[in-house]
Design a protein around this motif. Structure first.
Motif, PDB file in Angstrom:
ATOM      1  N   LEU A   1     -12.055   3.484  21.832  1.00 49.62           N
ATOM      2  CA  LEU A   1     -13.533   3.264  21.151  1.00 49.62           C
ATOM      3  C   LEU A   1     -14.285   4.638  21.310  1.00 49.62           C
ATOM      4  O   LEU A   1     -15.231   4.866  20.512  1.00 49.62           O
ATOM      5  CB  LEU A   1     -14.032   1.837  21.866  1.00 49.62           C
ATOM      6  N   ILE A   2     -13.961   5.243  22.415  1.00 49.37           N
ATOM      7  CA  ILE A   2     -14.768   6.589  22.560  1.00 49.37           C
ATOM      8  C   ILE A   2     -14.549   7.525  21.595  1.00 49.37           C
ATOM      9  O   ILE A   2     -15.354   8.283  20.691  1.00 49.37           O
ATOM     10  CB  ILE A   2     -14.250   7.059  23.784  1.00 49.37           C
ATOM     11  N   GLU A   3     -13.138   7.449  21.022  1.00 46.34           N
ATOM     12  CA  GLU A   3     -12.962   8.274  20.095  1.00 46.34           C
ATOM     13  C   GLU A   3     -13.348   7.981  18.461  1.00 46.34           C
ATOM     14  O   GLU A   3     -13.973   8.969  17.580  1.00 46.34           O
ATOM     15  CB  GLU A   3     -11.168   8.423  19.652  1.00 46.34           C
ATOM     16  N   GLN A   4     -13.671   6.640  18.473  1.00 51.65           N
ATOM     17  CA  GLN A   4     -14.056   6.143  17.235  1.00 51.65           C
ATOM     18  C   GLN A   4     -15.768   6.555  17.389  1.00 51.65           C
ATOM     19  O   GLN A   4     -16.217   6.830  16.160  1.00 51.65           O
ATOM     20  CB  GLN A   4     -14.227   4.614  17.331  1.00 51.65           C
ATOM     21  N   ILE A   5     -16.233   6.335  18.273  1.00 46.88           N
ATOM     22  CA  ILE A   5     -17.749   6.554  18.426  1.00 46.88           C
ATOM     23  C   ILE A   5     -18.063   8.086  18.319  1.00 46.88           C
ATOM     24  O   ILE A   5     -19.025   8.550  17.775  1.00 46.88           O
ATOM     25  CB  ILE A   5     -18.373   6.046  19.889  1.00 46.88           C
ATOM     26  N   GLU A   6     -17.195   8.879  18.775  1.00 53.46           N
ATOM     27  CA  GLU A   6     -17.501  10.408  18.911  1.00 53.46           C
ATOM     28  C   GLU A   6     -17.196  10.801  17.151  1.00 53.46           C
ATOM     29  O   GLU A   6     -17.937  11.648  16.708  1.00 53.46           O
ATOM     30  CB  GLU A   6     -16.150  10.956  19.354  1.00 53.46           C
TER      31      GLU A   6
END
Length: 315
Positions: free
Chosen positions: A164-169
């Motif tokens: 999810l961090i990668e998506q929000i980044e």
């Protein structure tokens, strides 16, 4: 008076278009989120169709009510979608980021043309309909803090927080100013459904596979080879392998791939397993079942922690 009537009619058309656009964009973003998780090819194809249909609908409806900037931005997204169409191809984060940026252009065009923000908090009925929103940078910081504080055992082999961090980044880099919390909640719900379904399949099929393994004998007697049961187990293992791939359970997918290869060789009478080998394989299968239960439990814990970061999680 006639001019007023035309203006009122155009206003009604735009209001209807805004509602439809919100729905299409939400479907597009939900599908794009899932697409970045490397789903199985069949699911990949369906997600691309959803994204393509949403963008095509946006372009067509914008053209119908004479909103050329929205039509142009939507049409320009099509090449980026086409670049992601092949499910056999490996995609980089840049491939998805390019589409995200173009979706940002659609958001901007929609805001300029309709006077309604598609990214900022809204107090009107449309804003209420699509749910509460949060700033990507703040949510990203909260996710990173959660990642740093989470026990290593909770994220080992199943790091939904990192995904999810990668998506929000990607959303931050694309210039998205607000994220609809219902999109994130919907994504978490789909992940939950898929993982719980995978666990159910494990609980249903592994005992049957274990029973079949127990019947394997080191003999060339076809009557004792359990060929029918073995064929059924091969199908069960193939289903579990596909289910593991769908939820990105890489260790389970590798294990079931190896087990499928082994049972295929046995079924074709090319080798016969010694009793000790059978017991070894059964032990590994049992251990994998336990590990999958832990993997799913860790996923539940991560989703609960992520939900607590969302506005609705505190209600």
């Amino acid at each position: 008076m006639a001019a007023d009537t035309v203006d009122d009619f155009q206003k009604e058309l735009i209001e209807l278009f805004v509602q439809e656009a919100h729905e299409w964009l939400q479907n597009i973003h939900v599908a794009l989120d899932e697409l970045q998780q490397a789903p199985v090819p069949e699911r990949h194809v369906k997600l691309i169709r959803t994204i393509s249909a949403g963008v095509t609908n946006l372009a067509g409806s914008a053209a119908t009510i004479n909103l050329p900037d929205i039509e142009k931005a939507s049409v320009e997204a099509i090449p980026f979608i086409e670049a992601l169409r092949d499910p056999q191809k490996q995609f980089s984060g840049q491939d998805f980021l390019a589409l995200c940026k173009q979706l940002g252009q659609i958001h901007t065009a929609l805001t300029r043309a309709t006077g309604i923000s598609f990214e900022n908090d809204e107090t009107g009925s449309v804003g209420d309909a699509v749910g509460r929103r949060l700033a990507p940078e703040e949510f990203l910081h909260a996710l990173q803090s959660l990642q740093n504080s989470a026990p290593s055992r909770m994220t080992s082999g199943h790091n939904l927080i990192r995904i999810l961090i990668e998506q929000i980044e990607g959303q931050v880099q694309a210039g998205v100013e607000r994220i609809d919390t219902t999109v994130i909640q919907g994504y978490l719900a789909r992940v939950s459904d898929a993982e719980e379904s995978f666990l159910k399949a494990i609980d249903q099929r592994v005992p049957e596979i274990l029973r079949t393994m127990s019947d394997l004998k080191e003999t060339r007697d076809e009557a004792s080879s359990g060929s029918v049961a073995l064929e059924a187990s091969l199908q069960d293992v193939a289903r579990l392998r596909a289910a593991a791939q769908q939820v990105n359970a890489s260790s389970a997918m590798m294990f079931f791939s190896g087990l499928h290869s082994l049972l295929t060789v046995v079924a074709q009478r090319r080798v016969f397993l010694a009793a000790t080998r059978v017991e070894s394989v059964k032990g590994r299968l049992h251990t994998m079942g336990v590990a999958i239960h832990q993997w799913v439990e860790h996923g539940r814990a991560q989703r609960a922690a992520i939900n607590q970061l969302l506005p609705a999680g505190h209600s």
